[in-house]
Design an enzyme around this catalytic site. Structure first.
Site, PDB file in Angstrom:
ATOM      1  N   GLU A 148      -7.658   0.390   0.134  1.00 26.60           N
ATOM      2  CA  GLU A 148      -8.283   1.693   0.291  1.00 26.60           C
ATOM      3  C   GLU A 148      -7.300   2.750   0.815  1.00 26.60           C
ATOM      4  O   GLU A 148      -7.316   3.882   0.372  1.00 26.60           O
ATOM      5  CB  GLU A 148      -9.488   1.568   1.238  1.00 26.60           C
ATOM      6  CG  GLU A 148     -10.272   2.841   1.447  1.00 26.60           C
ATOM      7  CD  GLU A 148     -10.964   3.339   0.175  1.00 26.60           C
ATOM      8  OE1 GLU A 148     -10.989   2.590  -0.822  1.00 26.60           O
ATOM      9  OE2 GLU A 148     -11.463   4.474   0.177  1.00 26.60           O
ATOM     10  N   ASP A 149      -6.466   2.352   1.768  1.00 26.60           N
ATOM     11  CA  ASP A 149      -5.679   3.364   2.492  1.00 26.60           C
ATOM     12  C   ASP A 149      -4.206   3.437   2.095  1.00 26.60           C
ATOM     13  O   ASP A 149      -3.482   4.302   2.581  1.00 26.60           O
ATOM     14  CB  ASP A 149      -5.741   3.086   4.003  1.00 26.60           C
ATOM     15  CG  ASP A 149      -7.146   3.298   4.561  1.00 26.60           C
ATOM     16  OD1 ASP A 149      -7.967   3.886   3.835  1.00 26.60           O
ATOM     17  OD2 ASP A 149      -7.403   2.868   5.696  1.00 26.60           O
TER      18      ASP A 149
END
Ligand code: MN
Length: 728
Positions: A75-76
């Protein structure tokens, strides 16, 4: 924590750990997050590392630990599922992807959306329960570091934790996890309540410090005497669980058993029951507290025997008796099984077969994937939050929760209606205080009561904040007023019977109740007191041939002069057995007022006239208005002044002054009155002739002597032709 610390921790419970895998994941995640930072300013990588560390406490397998290290990478960062599959294998890849899905759920506090997100959360963990374990550890670390997050989102995160994650951890049997999540949420959502509970907890733990060790060793010794080796230890209960118990049962915690539970860990199942037998034959059992969750485990796999005895030191001692394995499951729940995975990393047969929690999870997921209405489930898990309250204690430690701005009156009624009704004073934290004092969190409140006060002052109704107190005050004052009317009615009835020489008896009146259409003697008396029925009606109901008397005893047959003489006479002694109305205080509960035209002052001989539904009006005996009541002698009451010369109160009187009509005459009259300390309430003027003006002046004076002095001074003025007192 450093790289080798993490590896060490895993190796301590898993000698077969794949160190190379752990090391590679560590380095990969650290590089992926690079220079990213958290709200606290720490490097972002500290977060996945701490999440992994939490999972080592649960003794989880390598794949779970690695998934924890990688949980935020897709996600990051630049990382992809494909890359993770290639580097760490598809099992770990699937776990990380599951966590990525969860992260994308924007959990907000609006209920419908929360329910929908919960559904997605549960569906995401359906494939592999380890996703839930990482997610819970992720949330736990975020809760531990919540102080760095802005206030607004802090609250939302804490509410969501208390609503969803903590109950979910509990359902999975992960007691430690649930408790820490709850306490962290509690502290965020209601810091004052949290502090109050903690202070209380600390104080009680300190007070009982020696006792706890004493109980531990006495229990262990007792088991040893019977040839059993037991591990016994006291465990302090958690603030949130104490808090909810106090709220739910509205009780305080003062006993050791309220804050400490004792664990007895036995080597095997059989010795658990032997230990129970020893405990129950050594100390008296507290009835209703014995529960056998070994033979009937809880839905979250919890197994233990619970009992409470009056143990060493005459203390209530709560005991949980279980084996080491049961203790593990009680603390770790589903996580205790999760380590024992099969070769492809899916939940083991053991987990499938033995875990109620796992069965519940699958069942719930089944319902959720079928039904479009997950709100119902959310409703069950939702815990009540406590906002805008103050929490106070009785001297015995009972918790009283009140709305903010509540005062001691509210507190007293919250304790008990009788305490409220008879409250006359209070101490807050040992110091005398006013009953209207606003309460603060943690206040210890002692309400001082008096038997002499049967009903609260009606003014309290406006002081009280809580509906409960207000309703109780209203009820009590209403009852008190009714009692007053009943007492008054009884006097009126008795007077009539005395005068007419008829025999009065309650029994006889009882027989006449149907004729009066009243249910009880009290009802009859209150009705007479209120003026709804006449005493003569009561007499006629009891003696059908009773003839209403028309005897005039007061007022009109006397000349005005005689009446004035009587009024001026110093022998204003009340008649024997006079009904005392403390008109000075007006606190009888019955409304008392002065004659509307002319008033009355101490020194006047006075009578009270009962007016239906209104109360008592005080007339000077010389008042011509009394003529109107001559035919209802039962409405007349002998009353007397409850004042003396030191009473600073003023009373109403009216005078009529005829004075010569010349400039400044009104000013002269006013000056005389003012010089003699009279208050002028109202003046009305009318011209009777070109030469004379008539003034009607309402005064306030201390007593008859004071009034007479003013009248005499006015009469001495040359501009004044005539002065009279007026009685309406
Ligand atoms: Mn995270």
């Amino acid at each position: 924590m450093r790289q080798y610390d993490l590896v060490e921790r895993v190796r301590s419970y898993n000698p077969d750990t794949n160190e190379d895998l752990l090391n590679r994941a560590y380095v990969y995640a650290m590089k992926a997050h690079g220079s990213q930072t958290r709200a606290s300013g720490d490097p972002y990588f500290t977060h996945p590392l701490e999440v992994a560390a939490i999972l080592t406490d649960l003794k989880l397998d390598d794949a779970t630990i690695v998934a924890a290290l990688l949980h935020d990478t897709i996600e990051d960062t630049e990382a992809t599922r494909a890359e993770i599959d290639r580097l760490f294998g598809p099992e770990i890849g699937a776990l990380v992807e599951g966590l990525t899905k969860l992260k994308r759920l924007e959990l907000v506090s609006r209920e419908a959306k929360q329910a929908e997100n919960l559904r997605k959360l549960l569906l995401a963990i359906a494939d592999d329960v380890r996703v839930l374990l990482v997610k819970l550890a992720d949330r736990l670390h975020n809760m531990r570091t919540l102080e760095f997050v802005p206030e607004a989102s802090r609250r939302r995160i804490a509410e969501e934790t208390l609503d969803i994650y903590a109950p979910l951890a509990g359902r999975m049997g992960m007691q430690e996890m649930r408790e820490e999540l709850e306490d962290l949420s509690f502290r965020t959502l209601d810091p004052q309540a949290y502090d109050v509970v903690m202070q209380r907890l600390d104080a009680l733990a300190e007070r009982n410090r020696n006792l706890i060790g004493e109980i531990e060793s006495q229990l262990a010794r007792k088991f040893r005497d019977h040839g059993l080796t037991a591990r016994v230890f006291g465990r302090r209960k958690r603030p949130f669980s104490i808090w909810t118990k106090m709220e739910r049962k509205s009780i305080g915690f003062e006993q050791l058993s309220d804050i400490f539970g004792f664990r007895v860990i036995m080597p095997d199942l059989e010795s658990c029951y032997r230990a129970l037998g020893i405990v129950h034959t050594t100390w008296p059992v507290v009835p209703g507290r014995f529960k056998d969750y070994i033979s009937t485990p809880k839905q979250n796999d919890y197994r233990s025997i619970h009992t409470t005895v009056i143990g060493p030191g005459k203390q209530r001692v709560e005991l949980q008796i279980r084996t080491e394995e049961m203790d593990q499951i009680a603390e770790l729940g589903i996580a205790a099984h999760a380590f024992y995975k099969d070769d492809i990393g899916s939940p083991t047969e053991l987990l499938k077969r033995e875990s109620n929690a796992f069965a519940w999870l699958r069942h719930t997921i089944g319902i959720l994937s079928e039904s479009a209405n997950p709100e119902e489930f959310l409703e069950h898990t939702k815990l009540e939050l406590f906002h805008d309250q103050v929490f106070c204690f009785t001297p015995k430690g009972k918790l009283i929760a009140l709305p903010r701005h509540a005062n001691v009156i509210d507190f007293a009624y919250a304790v008990h209606t009788d305490v409220g009704n008879s409250a006359v004073g209070c101490k807050i934290n040992g110091k005398f205080a006013a009953l209207s004092s606003e309460l603060q969190n943690g206040d210890e409140v002692e309400v001082l009561t008096s038997d002499a006060q049967s009903a609260p002052p009606s003014a309290w109704e406006t002081l009280a904040v809580t509906g409960k107190a207000r309703a109780a005050i209203r009820r009590a004052t209403r009852t008190a007023v009714r009692d007053q009317y009943a007492g008054l009615g009884r006097r009126i009835v008795e007077r009539l019977f005395e005068r007419t020489k008829l025999d009065y008896a309650d029994d006889k009146l009882k027989g006449a109740l149907p004729r009066l259409a009243r249910a009880s003697i009290e009802d009859v008396m209150a009705a007479v007191g209120r003026g709804e029925i006449k005493a003569s009606d009561v007499a006629r109901a009891m003696y059908p041939d009773y003839k209403e008397e028309r005897i005039v005893r007061y007022g009109s047959k006397k000349t005005a002069a005689a009446a004035a003489k009587a009024a001026a006479a110093p022998t204003a002694e009340p008649a024997r057995g006079a009904f005392a109305i403390p008109i000075s205080g007006l606190n009888s509960g019955l409304p008392v007022k002065f004659a509307p035209n002319g008033g009355a002052v101490p020194g006047d001989r006075i009578v009270g006239i009962v007016t239906p539904g209104e109360g008592i009006t005080i007339y000077p005996i010389q008042s011509p208005a009394l003529k109107d009541f001559e035919e209802e002698p039962e409405r007349w009451l002998d009353v007397r002044w409850d004042v003396d010369e030191t009473t600073p109160q003023r009373f109403p009187a009216r005078i009529r002054v005829e004075n010569v009509n010349e400039p400044g005459s009104l000013a002269q009259v006013a000056t005389v009155i003012a010089e003699h300390d009279g208050n002028i309430d109202n003046i009305s003027m009318s011209r009777r002739s070109p030469d004379f003006t008539e003034l009607t002046i309402d005064l306030e004076v201390y007593d008859l002597k004071h009034l007479s002095a003013i009248i005499n001074q006015l009469r001495a003025k040359t501009i004044v032709a005539r002065v009279d007192r007026v009685n309406g």
